[in-house]
Write a protein that holds these residues in place. Structure first.
Motif, PDB file in Angstrom:
ATOM      1  N   ARG A 266       0.823  -1.207   0.000  1.00 45.14           N
ATOM      2  CA  ARG A 266       0.000   0.000   0.000  1.00 45.14           C
ATOM      3  C   ARG A 266       0.859   1.259   0.000  1.00 45.14           C
ATOM      4  O   ARG A 266       0.346   2.362   0.086  1.00 45.14           O
ATOM      5  N   THR A 267       2.166   1.108  -0.078  1.00 46.69           N
ATOM      6  CA  THR A 267       3.085   2.243  -0.092  1.00 46.69           C
ATOM      7  C   THR A 267       3.459   2.600  -1.525  1.00 46.69           C
ATOM      8  O   THR A 267       3.404   1.753  -2.419  1.00 46.69           O
ATOM      9  N   VAL A 268       3.875   3.853  -1.727  1.00 43.02           N
ATOM     10  CA  VAL A 268       4.272   4.287  -3.061  1.00 43.02           C
ATOM     11  C   VAL A 268       5.527   3.538  -3.525  1.00 43.02           C
ATOM     12  O   VAL A 268       5.647   3.168  -4.688  1.00 43.02           O
ATOM     13  N   LYS A 269       6.455   3.316  -2.598  1.00 44.61           N
ATOM     14  CA  LYS A 269       7.687   2.583  -2.913  1.00 44.61           C
ATOM     15  C   LYS A 269       7.635   1.201  -2.272  1.00 44.61           C
ATOM     16  O   LYS A 269       7.229   1.065  -1.120  1.00 44.61           O
ATOM     17  N   CYS A 270       8.090   0.204  -3.012  1.00 39.16           N
ATOM     18  CA  CYS A 270       8.174  -1.154  -2.456  1.00 39.16           C
ATOM     19  C   CYS A 270       9.105  -1.974  -3.335  1.00 39.16           C
ATOM     20  O   CYS A 270       8.818  -2.182  -4.519  1.00 39.16           O
ATOM     21  N   VAL A 271      10.231  -2.434  -2.772  1.00 35.58           N
ATOM     22  CA  VAL A 271      11.152  -3.294  -3.524  1.00 35.58           C
ATOM     23  C   VAL A 271      11.419  -4.579  -2.748  1.00 35.58           C
ATOM     24  O   VAL A 271      12.531  -5.102  -2.730  1.00 35.58           O
ATOM     25  N   THR A 272      10.402  -5.089  -2.089  1.00 37.50           N
ATOM     26  CA  THR A 272      10.519  -6.328  -1.328  1.00 37.50           C
ATOM     27  C   THR A 272      10.333  -7.523  -2.258  1.00 37.50           C
ATOM     28  O   THR A 272       9.227  -7.833  -2.680  1.00 37.50           O
ATOM     29  N   GLY A 273      11.421  -8.164  -2.600  1.00 38.40           N
ATOM     30  CA  GLY A 273      11.339  -9.356  -3.428  1.00 38.40           C
ATOM     31  C   GLY A 273      11.107  -9.053  -4.898  1.00 38.40           C
ATOM     32  O   GLY A 273      11.177  -7.907  -5.355  1.00 38.40           O
ATOM     33  N   TYR A 274      10.838 -10.102  -5.643  1.00 37.77           N
ATOM     34  CA  TYR A 274      10.563  -9.939  -7.072  1.00 37.77           C
ATOM     35  C   TYR A 274       9.296  -9.113  -7.273  1.00 37.77           C
ATOM     36  O   TYR A 274       8.385  -9.129  -6.436  1.00 37.77           O
TER      37      TYR A 274
END
Length: 461
Positions: free
Chosen positions: A183-191
């Protein structure tokens, strides 16, 4: 038809009212909007909770039964036609809840069976805006929009479904729950599995929940209709508007055949003598709208527009856009068979593509009504014919082959928003490469080793 034991298992899981086993019921889910043969599924099931959805997928996986996921079935490429008679169709229309509309953080959480237009209306009540607006929005579902990466009239300025898809929960081929995005604008958790699910056409997983980005609505807008003596003048005007660095929220095109047929049906008062019309809307801050509207009008007149009509009120504006949205249903009434395509080219190549469509129609002596999202190069040449006339339909097929060849030569694509399914699979290698096909097939086999998720769609498995 499925075994009685399997039917009983699903009835125990979902309730008898959500399991469709009669021939009449199954026939309703044997086709979609593509001009392709129907295939009767073995069974149709409709889960009403995410937990039930996962259990359905697991049960089918455990029994080695292929599955096709279906929303409203408005897709135009064969993506929701069952692969074989042993396929079970999973309907997502029972998962139709808007779970959250967050006005503070500008997102919404929805289930896949939510109707697009109903979702947009609910968002608008919160003074927010969900821009993707496919032509089928009154009946299409969010899950289907994601599976096909649906576009719409506002795609030129606001983008398409992928641009608003922030997070996803889905079940893989075994029925295991997978989560990606947030639900965040940025997210680089995993593929980036969220991105992987876009335009995957039900081949990589079954969506149970989506997080969608919302934006503030524009403060002002202005629409107009420009009348042109011929198609090429309208095409040059489209290229001129983009070259002037103006991005209308909508920039739509209708040729004369479409204009006349739509006006016959809607009585919208369209200019029946026009070779083509452009329907244009600019939006944003009021001062910016004034500047953009003036720039657009200047380009229209410089490119031969014989008239530029501005609707006098909201009702007249609605009437114009409703006429555009009626283009396909009206054309579909003209002949027994309607073949709607969406070859898409770079915007600078719109004049060349429009000319090619008309030349190809004349060459093969076929009737075409062309409309579409001219501003983003996404045209909808609509071939009107009767498939029962084998000779005529063969000419249509040859015309479509040449049209796609032309689009690819102009650095375009087979599909801007309708998807590949089975209808366009044979042309995939022309646009991509043999390596692309093999890579995609290896990826599918790794994620779905039994080959159960919509097996023949896109690149097969």
């Amino acid at each position: 038809m499925a075994s009685q034991a399997l039917i009983k298992d699903f009835e125990d899981l979902l309730g008898k009212e959500n399991v469709f086993s009669s021939e009449a019921d199954r026939a309703s889910y044997s086709y979609d909007s593509a001009v392709l043969p129907a295939v009767m599924p073995a069974l149709v099931v409709r889960p009403t909770t995410a937990e039930q959805l996962g259990q359905c997928v697991k049960k089918l996986y455990d029994n080695g039964i292929p599955m096709t996921v279906r929303g409203s079935g408005t897709n135009l490429s064969g993506g929701t036609i069952p692969d074989k008679s042993d396929t079970v169709v999973i309907l997502t229309t029972g998962l139709n809840r808007i779970l959250e509309i967050n006005s503070d953080d500008l997102y919404a959480v929805v289930e896949p069976g939510v109707i697009t237009a109903q979702f947009a209306a609910a968002v608008a009540k919160k003074n927010l805006f969900y821009p993707p607006d496919p032509g089928s929005q009154a009946v299409s579902t969010i899950g289907g929009n994601i599976a096909e990466n649906a576009g719409g009239l506002r795609g030129l300025k606001y983008g398409v479904t992928k641009d608003y898809f922030m997070g996803v929960e889905f079940f893989d081929s075994t029925g295991a729950l997978v989560k990606s995005g947030s639900r965040t604008v940025k997210c680089v958790t995993g593929y980036n599995l969220t991105g992987l699910m876009i335009q995957s056409e039900g081949t990589l997983g079954v969506i149970s929940q989506a997080v969608l980005k919302l934006v503030p609505p524009p403060k002002a807008s202005r629409a107009c209709m420009a009348v042109f003596p011929d198609v090429q003048s309208a095409a040059q005007a489209v290229a001129g508007i983009i070259a002037a660095h103006v991005l209308p929220c909508t920039l739509e095109f209708l040729d004369n055949n479409t204009i006349v047929r739509v006006d016959d049906f809607t009585k919208a008062g369209l200019p029946r003598e026009a070779g083509a019309i452009l329907l244009i809307e600019v939006d944003g801050h009021p001062a910016q709208v004034e500047d953009d509207a003036a720039a657009v009008e200047k380009v229209l007149k410089a490119n031969g527009a014989t008239a530029v009509h501005v609707p006098k009120d909201a009702a007249e504006k609605f009437k114009l856009w409703e006429a555009r949205r009626m283009a396909l249903p009206v054309l579909a009434r003209a002949r027994p068979t309607t073949v709607l395509e969406d070859a898409t080219v770079p915007r600078s190549q719109i004049p060349a593509m429009m000319q090619a469509v008309n030349d190809i129609a004349a060459k093969y002596k076929v009737e075409v009504g062309t409309f579409g999202h001219a501003g983003d190069g996404n045209l909808h040449p609509t071939f009107l014919c009767d498939k029962r006339d084998a000779e005529e339909y063969h000419r249509v097929e040859e015309a479509i082959d040449e049209m796609f060849d032309t689009a690819i030569k102009l650095n375009g694509t087979l599909s801007g928003e309708h998807g590949i399914g089975t209808a366009k699979a044979k042309w995939m290698e022309k646009e991509t490469s043999r390596g692309t096909i093999l890579f995609s097939q290896r990826m599918r086999r790794a994620l779905d080793p039994k080959g159960l998720l919509n097996p023949t769609k896109l690149v097969g498995i």
